[in-house]
Design a protein around this motif. Structure first.
Motif, PDB file in Angstrom:
ATOM      1  N   ASN A   1      -0.901  34.487   8.898  1.00 27.78           N
ATOM      2  CA  ASN A   1       0.118  34.598   7.847  1.00 27.78           C
ATOM      3  C   ASN A   1       1.380  35.322   8.314  1.00 27.78           C
ATOM      4  OD1 ASN A   1      -1.237  33.197   5.847  1.00 27.78           O
ATOM      5  ND2 ASN A   1      -2.384  34.997   5.180  1.00 27.78           N
ATOM      6  N   GLN A   2       1.485  35.500   9.618  1.00 27.00           N
ATOM      7  CA  GLN A   2       2.676  36.156  10.159  1.00 27.00           C
ATOM      8  C   GLN A   2       3.947  35.368   9.833  1.00 27.00           C
ATOM      9  OE1 GLN A   2       2.981  36.278  14.477  1.00 27.00           O
ATOM     10  NE2 GLN A   2       3.769  38.364  14.385  1.00 27.00           N
ATOM     11  N   GLN A   3       3.861  34.058   9.966  1.00 24.47           N
ATOM     12  CA  GLN A   3       5.023  33.206   9.685  1.00 24.47           C
ATOM     13  C   GLN A   3       5.416  33.283   8.215  1.00 24.47           C
ATOM     14  OE1 GLN A   3       4.456  29.069  10.674  1.00 24.47           O
ATOM     15  NE2 GLN A   3       6.586  28.528  10.320  1.00 24.47           N
ATOM     16  N   LEU A   4       4.433  33.433   7.344  1.00 20.89           N
ATOM     17  CA  LEU A   4       4.706  33.548   5.914  1.00 20.89           C
ATOM     18  C   LEU A   4       5.546  34.785   5.623  1.00 20.89           C
ATOM     19  CD1 LEU A   4       4.286  32.879   2.893  1.00 20.89           C
ATOM     20  CD2 LEU A   4       2.081  34.077   3.037  1.00 20.89           C
ATOM     21  N   LEU A   5       5.149  35.927   6.172  1.00 21.14           N
ATOM     22  CA  LEU A   5       5.914  37.146   5.922  1.00 21.14           C
ATOM     23  C   LEU A   5       7.318  37.046   6.512  1.00 21.14           C
ATOM     24  CD1 LEU A   5       6.071  39.957   4.762  1.00 21.14           C
ATOM     25  CD2 LEU A   5       5.088  40.850   6.871  1.00 21.14           C
ATOM     26  N   GLN A   6       7.428  36.444   7.674  1.00 25.30           N
ATOM     27  CA  GLN A   6       8.760  36.260   8.281  1.00 25.30           C
ATOM     28  C   GLN A   6       9.650  35.428   7.362  1.00 25.30           C
ATOM     29  OE1 GLN A   6       7.505  34.495  11.940  1.00 25.30           O
ATOM     30  NE2 GLN A   6       7.268  36.450  13.010  1.00 25.30           N
ATOM     31  N   ALA A   7       9.082  34.364   6.779  1.00 24.77           N
ATOM     32  CA  ALA A   7       9.861  33.505   5.884  1.00 24.77           C
ATOM     33  C   ALA A   7      10.253  34.247   4.610  1.00 24.77           C
ATOM     34  CB  ALA A   7       9.059  32.250   5.541  1.00 24.77           C
ATOM     35  N   VAL A   8       9.360  35.082   4.095  1.00 21.34           N
ATOM     36  CA  VAL A   8       9.663  35.889   2.905  1.00 21.34           C
ATOM     37  C   VAL A   8      10.888  36.769   3.167  1.00 21.34           C
ATOM     38  CG1 VAL A   8       8.841  37.890   1.582  1.00 21.34           C
ATOM     39  CG2 VAL A   8       7.350  35.893   1.892  1.00 21.34           C
ATOM     40  N   LEU A   9      10.921  37.373   4.333  1.00 20.76           N
ATOM     41  CA  LEU A   9      12.048  38.252   4.671  1.00 20.76           C
ATOM     42  C   LEU A   9      13.327  37.443   4.885  1.00 20.76           C
ATOM     43  CD1 LEU A   9      10.237  40.773   7.061  1.00 20.76           C
ATOM     44  CD2 LEU A   9      10.650  40.981   4.608  1.00 20.76           C
ATOM     45  N   GLU A  10      13.197  36.330   5.576  1.00 19.40           N
ATOM     46  CA  GLU A  10      14.379  35.496   5.860  1.00 19.40           C
ATOM     47  C   GLU A  10      15.003  34.961   4.575  1.00 19.40           C
ATOM     48  OE1 GLU A  10      12.932  32.481   8.455  1.00 19.40           O
ATOM     49  OE2 GLU A  10      12.553  33.874  10.124  1.00 19.40           O
ATOM     50  N   LYS A  11      14.163  34.647   3.581  1.00 18.73           N
ATOM     51  CA  LYS A  11      14.659  34.063   2.338  1.00 18.73           C
ATOM     52  C   LYS A  11      14.965  35.120   1.273  1.00 18.73           C
ATOM     53  CE  LYS A  11      12.507  29.556   3.111  1.00 18.73           C
ATOM     54  NZ  LYS A  11      11.825  28.395   2.517  1.00 18.73           N
ATOM     55  N   LYS A  12      14.973  36.387   1.705  1.00 22.38           N
ATOM     56  CA  LYS A  12      15.341  37.500   0.804  1.00 22.38           C
ATOM     57  C   LYS A  12      14.505  37.501  -0.483  1.00 22.38           C
ATOM     58  CE  LYS A  12      20.011  38.194   2.588  1.00 22.38           C
ATOM     59  NZ  LYS A  12      19.641  37.617   3.894  1.00 22.38           N
ATOM     60  N   ILE A  13      13.226  37.294  -0.282  1.00 24.31           N
ATOM     61  CA  ILE A  13      12.269  37.225  -1.390  1.00 24.31           C
ATOM     62  C   ILE A  13      11.685  38.608  -1.658  1.00 24.31           C
ATOM     63  CG2 ILE A  13       9.893  36.407  -1.885  1.00 24.31           C
ATOM     64  CD1 ILE A  13      10.794  33.706  -0.649  1.00 24.31           C
ATOM     65  N   THR A  14      11.362  38.878  -2.920  1.00 24.51           N
ATOM     66  CA  THR A  14      10.576  40.054  -3.288  1.00 24.51           C
ATOM     67  C   THR A  14       9.125  39.607  -3.443  1.00 24.51           C
ATOM     68  OG1 THR A  14      12.408  41.173  -4.391  1.00 24.51           O
ATOM     69  CG2 THR A  14      10.186  41.815  -5.055  1.00 24.51           C
ATOM     70  N   LEU A  15       8.240  40.220  -2.682  1.00 23.94           N
ATOM     71  CA  LEU A  15       6.833  39.843  -2.685  1.00 23.94           C
ATOM     72  C   LEU A  15       5.978  41.020  -3.142  1.00 23.94           C
ATOM     73  CD1 LEU A  15       4.301  38.160  -2.039  1.00 23.94           C
ATOM     74  CD2 LEU A  15       4.561  38.837   0.366  1.00 23.94           C
ATOM     75  N   ILE A  16       5.300  40.836  -4.261  1.00 20.54           N
ATOM     76  CA  ILE A  16       4.330  41.819  -4.765  1.00 20.54           C
ATOM     77  C   ILE A  16       2.944  41.222  -4.564  1.00 20.54           C
ATOM     78  CG2 ILE A  16       3.513  43.088  -6.788  1.00 20.54           C
ATOM     79  CD1 ILE A  16       6.416  42.913  -7.863  1.00 20.54           C
ATOM     80  N   ASP A  17       2.110  41.941  -3.827  1.00 21.57           N
ATOM     81  CA  ASP A  17       0.786  41.435  -3.465  1.00 21.57           C
ATOM     82  C   ASP A  17      -0.259  41.985  -4.426  1.00 21.57           C
ATOM     83  OD1 ASP A  17      -1.734  40.924  -2.157  1.00 21.57           O
ATOM     84  OD2 ASP A  17      -0.628  40.645  -0.284  1.00 21.57           O
ATOM     85  N   TYR A  18      -0.994  41.096  -5.095  1.00 19.90           N
ATOM     86  CA  TYR A  18      -2.031  41.526  -6.034  1.00 19.90           C
ATOM     87  C   TYR A  18      -3.002  42.511  -5.376  1.00 19.90           C
ATOM     88  CZ  TYR A  18      -0.827  37.259  -8.747  1.00 19.90           C
ATOM     89  OH  TYR A  18      -0.200  36.272  -9.460  1.00 19.90           O
ATOM     90  N   GLU A  19      -3.328  42.241  -4.113  1.00 23.32           N
ATOM     91  CA  GLU A  19      -4.323  43.070  -3.422  1.00 23.32           C
ATOM     92  C   GLU A  19      -3.859  44.517  -3.293  1.00 23.32           C
ATOM     93  OE1 GLU A  19      -6.782  43.208   0.832  1.00 23.32           O
ATOM     94  OE2 GLU A  19      -5.339  41.612   0.458  1.00 23.32           O
ATOM     95  N   CYS A  20      -2.562  44.724  -3.313  1.00 22.65           N
ATOM     96  CA  CYS A  20      -2.000  46.056  -3.087  1.00 22.65           C
ATOM     97  C   CYS A  20      -1.731  46.820  -4.382  1.00 22.65           C
ATOM     98  CB  CYS A  20      -0.712  45.943  -2.279  1.00 22.65           C
ATOM     99  SG  CYS A  20      -0.915  45.088  -0.697  1.00 22.65           S
ATOM    100  N   LEU A  21      -2.019  46.214  -5.517  1.00 27.50           N
ATOM    101  CA  LEU A  21      -1.865  46.914  -6.796  1.00 27.50           C
ATOM    102  C   LEU A  21      -3.037  47.871  -6.955  1.00 27.50           C
ATOM    103  CD1 LEU A  21      -0.800  43.838  -8.952  1.00 27.50           C
ATOM    104  CD2 LEU A  21       0.617  45.860  -8.562  1.00 27.50           C
ATOM    105  N   GLU A  22      -2.764  49.148  -6.788  1.00 25.21           N
ATOM    106  CA  GLU A  22      -3.826  50.156  -6.769  1.00 25.21           C
ATOM    107  C   GLU A  22      -3.424  51.383  -7.579  1.00 25.21           C
ATOM    108  OE1 GLU A  22      -4.088  51.067  -2.635  1.00 25.21           O
ATOM    109  OE2 GLU A  22      -5.501  49.446  -2.191  1.00 25.21           O
ATOM    110  N   HIS A  23      -4.430  52.051  -8.133  1.00 29.54           N
ATOM    111  CA  HIS A  23      -4.201  53.359  -8.729  1.00 29.54           C
ATOM    112  C   HIS A  23      -3.946  54.365  -7.606  1.00 29.54           C
ATOM    113  CE1 HIS A  23      -5.285  52.068 -12.751  1.00 29.54           C
ATOM    114  NE2 HIS A  23      -6.397  51.515 -12.282  1.00 29.54           N
ATOM    115  N   GLU A  24      -3.564  55.572  -7.971  1.00 28.80           N
ATOM    116  CA  GLU A  24      -3.226  56.581  -6.962  1.00 28.80           C
ATOM    117  C   GLU A  24      -4.391  56.897  -6.036  1.00 28.80           C
ATOM    118  OE1 GLU A  24      -1.440  60.100  -8.463  1.00 28.80           O
ATOM    119  OE2 GLU A  24       0.277  59.055  -9.338  1.00 28.80           O
ATOM    120  N   ASP A  25      -5.623  56.772  -6.548  1.00 25.59           N
ATOM    121  CA  ASP A  25      -6.791  57.084  -5.716  1.00 25.59           C
ATOM    122  C   ASP A  25      -7.250  55.908  -4.871  1.00 25.59           C
ATOM    123  OD1 ASP A  25      -7.856  55.421  -7.618  1.00 25.59           O
ATOM    124  OD2 ASP A  25      -9.416  56.810  -8.300  1.00 25.59           O
ATOM    125  N   GLY A  26      -6.468  54.819  -4.886  1.00 23.15           N
ATOM    126  CA  GLY A  26      -6.795  53.667  -4.045  1.00 23.15           C
ATOM    127  C   GLY A  26      -7.646  52.613  -4.715  1.00 23.15           C
TER     128      GLY A  26
END
Length: 408
Positions: A101-126
């Motif tokens: 998925n390296q190419q995916l992240l590169q494309a997100v940055l190139e296209k000036k996209i805001t990406l919020i990842d469901y997996e990273c939605l965490e409470h303060e304790d993780g």
């Protein structure tokens, strides 16, 4: 209040996923109770909720979603389908520097996209806020037991995806009689909760870890192994959850005694680089390693289950690993350990899983997403307008094109 148009995008990744971020009923409820929100669904022939169901709920169907402010998907969006400057929410599988998925992240940055990842939605304790883990555990436990039954011929379970919903799946357990198996359930999060749900529905009795290790039983049993049961500090022998998550490389696995007492391993451990593996690949050659079937629900290749060598499909979920050569074999051979590893297990119960996911999205995310951003959203923002989020600077080399392979 600012108006927001939210688009439900068609899944493009192959194999195609049929889950949705919001069901038709949830979209209808939101439009009635959140007047500043409107929804558009991109037509899809493979969604578990049909286009007509969205239309009946009053949701616009449109191939063109370029007018939407926020785009909701499930799996990774195809690079050529990304729309410049948009805000996306989906599982990007980039936080561990996954090479594919390296190419995916590169494309997100190139296209000036805001990406919020469901997996990273965490409470303060993780603790994860949103996810499909519970239904991954449900399907994973069923498939693990199904594989063991097929291997031994002692009982038979049908496939989950042949059932209309979770309620119908439960009915298939009526009259099921399991042999005197010992099952180790690892983990304490949503996946583990799903695993335990099936243990209880199948009438498997829970026993404490020490009792589990000391004797056999004349009925099926399971034990749940959490962090302090699985790991200890290499020097002090102690376990601290916070210290473990900050310095996992300083810990070692305590799982080895369970390999001598376990018939089926249902693994729900969240693994990342540095976390000790439950056992080592060479261990499966030992005569006292009696595990025959492993359902690696977390599905990390060479992760907490080191002999997980590849991801299978829903149609063909099980393969074998030879105890001597460590090579992949057909499943159900006496000389092999069977591995059940599928990356999209909840897709076997897509309507139930989607409804559960959407409830969490509405309860914990949507209001902040369309109102004032908060620390939770900030920690989950991998990219903002084409720049890496403040918590993801470690991805700089990965995003710049320097391939850094890591398992998972």
């Amino acid at each position: 209040m600012k108006q927001f148009k939210i688009g439900l995008i068609r899944e493009g990744k192959i194999p195609q996923d049929s889950r949705v971020a919001l069901t038709p009923a949830q979209c209808k409820w939101l439009q009635a109770h959140r007047p500043h929100l409107s929804f558009v669904a991109q037509p899809s022939p493979t969604r578990c909720y049909k286009d007509e169901e969205y239309e009946r709920a009053g949701i616009t169907l449109s191939e063109d979603i370029s007018s939407c402010d926020i785009l909701l998907g499930i799996k990774e969006v195809l690079v050529n389908a990304l729309i410049e400057g948009k805000t996306y929410l989906f599982f990007s599988h980039t936080k561990k520097k996954q090479p594919h998925n390296q190419q995916l992240l590169q494309a997100v940055l190139e296209k000036k996209i805001t990406l919020i990842d469901y997996e990273c939605l965490e409470h303060e304790d993780g603790k994860r806020i949103i996810g499909f883990g519970f239904f991954a555990g449900i399907v994973g436990a069923h498939n693990g037991l199904m594989a063991y039954g097929t291997r031994t011929g002692l009982f038979r379970l049908d496939r989950v995806y042949k059932q209309k919903n979770f309620k119908e799946l439960i009915h298939t357990y009526f009259g099921l009689r399991l042999p005197n198996v010992k099952i180790a359930v690892t983990g304490s999060g949503r996946v583990a909760h799903g695993l335990l749900e099936i243990m209880n529905l199948m009438g498997v009795h829970e026993v404490e870890p020490d009792e589990y290790l000391e004797r056999r039983f004349n009925y099926p049993v399971y034990t749940q192994l959490k962090g302090y049961d699985l790991y200890k500090h290499a020097v002090t022998g102690n376990y601290s959850r916070q210290d473990f998550h900050e310095h996992p490389q300083e810990y070692v696995s305590k799982f080895k005694p369970y390999t001598r007492q376990t018939d089926i391993l249902l693994n729900g451990v969240y693994w990342y680089e540095g976390v000790p593996r439950l056992f080592e690949t060479e261990d499966i050659s030992r005569e006292d390693f009696i595990i025959e079937t492993i359902a690696d629900v977390s599905d990390d290749e060479n992760g907490s289950v080191p002999i997980n060598k590849r991801t299978q499909t829903i149609e063909d979920p099980v393969y074998g690993v030879d105890r001597t050569t460590k090579e992949i074999t057909n499943p159900y051979l006496k000389t092999s350990v069977d591995i059940m590893a599928v990356g999209n297990l909840p897709n076997e119960l897509p309507r139930d899983a989607s409804r559960y996911f959407g409830e969490q999205l509405i309860k914990f995310v949507l209001d902040d997403l369309t109102g004032n951003s908060n620390a939770v959203l900030e920690r989950a923002t991998i990219a903002r307008n084409g720049m890496l989020g403040s918590h993801y600077d470690y991805l700089r080399d990965y995003a710049a094109g320097m391939q850094q392979r890591s398992s998972g």
